[in-house]
Scaffold this active site. Structure first.
Site, PDB file in Angstrom:
ATOM      1  N   PRO A   1       0.843  -1.199   0.000  1.00 16.78           N
ATOM      2  CA  PRO A   1       0.000   0.000   0.000  1.00 16.78           C
ATOM      3  C   PRO A   1       0.875   1.245   0.000  1.00 16.78           C
ATOM      4  O   PRO A   1       2.108   1.147   0.036  1.00 16.78           O
ATOM      5  CB  PRO A   1      -0.723  -0.111   1.343  1.00 16.78           C
ATOM      6  CG  PRO A   1       0.314  -0.714   2.252  1.00 16.78           C
ATOM      7  CD  PRO A   1       1.130  -1.663   1.379  1.00 16.78           C
TER       8      PRO A   1
ATOM      9  N   ALA B   1      -4.839   4.908   3.957  1.00 19.21           N
ATOM     10  CA  ALA B   1      -4.128   3.894   3.178  1.00 19.21           C
ATOM     11  C   ALA B   1      -5.115   3.001   2.457  1.00 19.21           C
ATOM     12  O   ALA B   1      -6.308   3.005   2.753  1.00 19.21           O
ATOM     13  CB  ALA B   1      -3.248   3.055   4.103  1.00 19.21           C
ATOM     14  N   ASN B   2      -4.609   2.248   1.506  1.00 18.26           N
ATOM     15  CA  ASN B   2      -5.378   1.168   0.884  1.00 18.26           C
ATOM     16  C   ASN B   2      -5.034  -0.138   1.592  1.00 18.26           C
ATOM     17  O   ASN B   2      -3.970  -0.255   2.187  1.00 18.26           O
ATOM     18  CB  ASN B   2      -4.996   1.032  -0.584  1.00 18.26           C
ATOM     19  CG  ASN B   2      -5.675   2.048  -1.465  1.00 18.26           C
ATOM     20  OD1 ASN B   2      -5.989   3.143  -1.033  1.00 18.26           O
ATOM     21  ND2 ASN B   2      -5.897   1.669  -2.700  1.00 18.26           N
ATOM     22  N   ARG B   3      -5.894  -1.112   1.459  1.00 25.11           N
ATOM     23  CA  ARG B   3      -5.589  -2.448   1.961  1.00 25.11           C
ATOM     24  C   ARG B   3      -4.656  -3.146   0.985  1.00 25.11           C
ATOM     25  O   ARG B   3      -4.971  -3.243  -0.199  1.00 25.11           O
ATOM     26  CB  ARG B   3      -6.857  -3.293   1.997  1.00 25.11           C
ATOM     27  CG  ARG B   3      -7.721  -3.059   3.153  1.00 25.11           C
ATOM     28  CD  ARG B   3      -8.847  -4.091   3.112  1.00 25.11           C
ATOM     29  NE  ARG B   3      -9.987  -3.593   3.848  1.00 25.11           N
ATOM     30  CZ  ARG B   3     -10.045  -3.548   5.166  1.00 25.11           C
ATOM     31  NH1 ARG B   3      -9.023  -3.984   5.902  1.00 25.11           N
ATOM     32  NH2 ARG B   3     -11.108  -3.068   5.765  1.00 25.11           N
TER      33      ARG B   3
END
Ligand code: C5P
Length: 223
Positions: free
Chosen positions: A17, A29-31
């Site tokens: 990420p 954040a993204n996973r």
């Protein structure tokens, strides 16, 4: 010097990420576990390529036998990728945050009686699209498309828009268990068509991609 079908070639892989700071202690954040990206970097290494892995924050160990650049934000990831150019192959697997926080606070934001703060977001650079249209574009550029809906049409439009040669389209509906899991079901989308791959362990999907890349470069096909 390394042997293998990709010997003498260089590759850049992004993985994990990105973290976009809100203040010194918080981020958005993204996973992403980084498992698929790290596995692809390792597969390209095993095929003999000289690999630079540009990784966002992950808990995985650095794979051996490659150069690993650690970054936090999308801006840092793009800078690290550009620094690693020129390259023959680029595979963009990172789950880059589409937005960062505009005017990140240098101090920890306090809770106040006025209630929660509002976050104002700014657009992040698209690393795949930037490199896909770059003056020093690698000969082969591959992206990912994690989708929950309209998998193929979204992948096709990404190919075009981001200047990629192939998009690995990946169904990440919550019922699929892909996020952080050990397996992936991928469709490889090129301007020429769609290859449906079976559900594979992320390492096996990575090996299959490395084979596809090697075959494609052997054919020497342009875009
Ligand atoms: O548009 P979307 O995020 O679904 O596109 C996914 C592809 O684009 C992936 O290959 C991802 O690594 C790449 N990407 C990027 N920079 C961004 C957003 C996505 O490189 N800011």
């Amino acid at each position: 010097p390394a042997a293998g079908p990709l010997a003498g070639l260089s590759a850049i892989v992004t993985s994990g990420p990105t973290h976009e700071p809100i203040d010194p202690v918080r981020y958005i954040a993204n996973r992403s576990s980084g498992r698929q990206g790290h596995a692809i970097a390792a597969a390209l290494r095993d095929f003999g390529a000289r690999v630079t892995l540009v990784s966002g924050p992950v808990t995985l160990p650095d794979p051996a036998g490659m150069s690993v650049r650690h970054v936090e934000t999308a801006a840092e990831m793009l800078a690290a990728v550009e620094t690693a150019l020129p390259a023959d192959i680029a595979v963009f697997v990172a789950a880059v945050a589409d937005w960062r926080v505009a005017g990140e606070s240098a101090k920890k934001i306090k809770k106040t009686a006025e209630g929660p703060p509002a976050l104002v977001l700014a657009e992040n650079p698209d690393i795949l699209a930037t490199i896909g249209h770059h003056a020093r574009r690698p000969g082969l550029v591959v992206g990912f498309a994690a989708e929950t809906d309209d998998l193929l049409s979204n992948a096709r439009s990404k190919l075009e828009r981001k200047g990629a040669d192939a998009i690995l389209a990946n169904d990440v509906s919550p019922q699929g268990g892909v996020m952080g899991g050990g397996e992936n079901t991928i469709r490889l989308v090129t301007p020429g068509g769609v290859e449906e791959w079976p559900t594979l362990a992320k390492e096996a999907a990575a090996a299959r991609l490395a084979e596809w890349i090697a075959a494609r470069l052997r054919r020497g096909s342009g875009r």
